[in-house]
Design an enzyme around this catalytic site. Structure first.
Site, mmCIF file in Angstrom:
data_model
loop_
_atom_site.group_PDB
_atom_site.id
_atom_site.type_symbol
_atom_site.label_atom_id
_atom_site.label_comp_id
_atom_site.label_asym_id
_atom_site.label_seq_id
_atom_site.Cartn_x
_atom_site.Cartn_y
_atom_site.Cartn_z
ATOM 1 N N SER A 1 20.583 -4.463 16.994
ATOM 2 C CA SER A 1 19.145 -4.222 17.033
ATOM 3 C C SER A 1 18.352 -5.314 17.732
ATOM 4 O O SER A 1 17.237 -5.067 18.197
ATOM 5 C CB SER A 1 18.616 -4.055 15.607
ATOM 6 N N HIS B 1 12.663 -9.132 12.988
ATOM 7 C CA HIS B 1 13.181 -8.803 14.312
ATOM 8 C C HIS B 1 12.165 -9.203 15.368
ATOM 9 O O HIS B 1 10.971 -9.322 15.072
ATOM 10 C CB HIS B 1 13.445 -7.290 14.432
#
Length: 303
Positions: free
Chosen positions: A53, A279
């Site tokens: 990711s 993230h």
């Protein structure tokens, strides 16, 4: 023995589309000194992006793959645009080293299947899900209430005799090496680049107290050290297995999840800009792309 740090499919939330550009050749009449008037078609290098990711950029606009949560503003897309390369992006949220050679889920084939002898460039960000880092962060958040100013997460994962995260990193090293060897086998002419993870936590080890960052104050330095340990392992495996390593940690220092909106390139546990928790946001992916591009330029100059 089952790896306790490999997250479940439901928990592997860590996950643009392929920008395929045409390639061609210029044909000119043989034996003539007159330049052809036919329009030239520039050759496009074939670039394949592999990984998890941190490469696919989940929730960063615009999402172009709902299964893998892949953005068309992830670092592979930005690198491809900068280099004018034909991109095949198979990075996918939740991917582990095992998903390089086997189907990750229905409709998501093994990532290494995108490689061939015509591949010119390969980037890969992998390893975080092998050590179950998302599960570790979830556990840390749950333990914070037990000792908010202490180190409950570090205490949970370490003892006098072992450090479970360090052990998981050691166990992941040969898996990364195996993946890199397989990449070279399938794409023998490609430049292979291992892209490390950006700075998630304050580099000075001083934590922050916030509802959106539910971590105990004393655990920040330990989590920082575990990420550095993971990156160091990736660096070593890249060097040992004929790949270049790109350091995205140093360029992102000072823009960790504790920084305010606008300065923060890594989102909190409750993102305020479009990105998955803990993230890179769009700016974080852009900085990663710049680091990759700079490394590729340096490599070309020193050849």
């Amino acid at each position: 023995m089952k790896n306790p740090f490999r997250p479940s499919r439901a928990g592997r939330t860590l996950i643009a589309g392929a920008a395929l550009l045409s390639a061609g050749a210029v044909l000119a009449p043989a034996g003539t000194a007159v330049a052809s008037t036919a329009p030239k078609r520039e050759f496009k290098a074939h670039y394949v992006a592999l990984g998890d990711s941190y490469a696919s950029a989940p929730l960063v606009p615009d999402q172009v793959d709902a299964t893998c949560l892949r953005s068309n503003q992830n670092y592979p897309s930005l690198v491809a645009q900068s280099r004018g390369a034909a991109l095949t992006d198979v990075s996918c949220s939740g991917a582990t080293t095992a998903d390089m050679t086997a189907s990750q889920t229905d409709g998501v084939p093994a990532q290494l299947g995108a490689l061939n002898r015509g591949t010119d460039l390969v980037t890969i960000t992998i390893g975080g899900n092998d050590i179950g880092f998302s599960t570790v962060l979830g556990t840390c958040a749950q333990l914070t209430a037990t000792d908010p100013t202490g180190t409950p997460c570090q205490t949970h994962y370490t003892s006098v005799y072992e450090d479970q995260i360090s052990d998981a990193i050691d166990q992941t090293a040969p898996k990364v090496a195996q993946v890199l060897r397989a990449v070279h086998h399938r794409a023998p002419h490609a430049k292979v680049v291992v892209v490390g993870y950006p700075d998630l936590f304050p580099d000075d080890g001083v934590g922050c107290t916030s509802k959106t960052v539910p971590l105990a104050v004393g655990d920040f330095a330990w989590l920082r050290d575990k990420e550095k340990e993971l990156n160091a392992m990736l660096f070593r495996q890249a060097r040992k297995n004929g790949a270049r390593y790109v350091n995205t940690y140093t360029p992102s220092i000072g823009h960790d999840l504790c920084k305010p909106t606008g300065e923060r390139w890594i989102e909190t546990f409750a993102p305020e800009t479009p990105a998955a928790p803990v993230h890179p946001n769009a700016m974080g992916e852009s900085v990663m792309a710049t680091a990759v591009e700079s490394a590729l330029v340096r490599h070309t100059r020193h050849r």
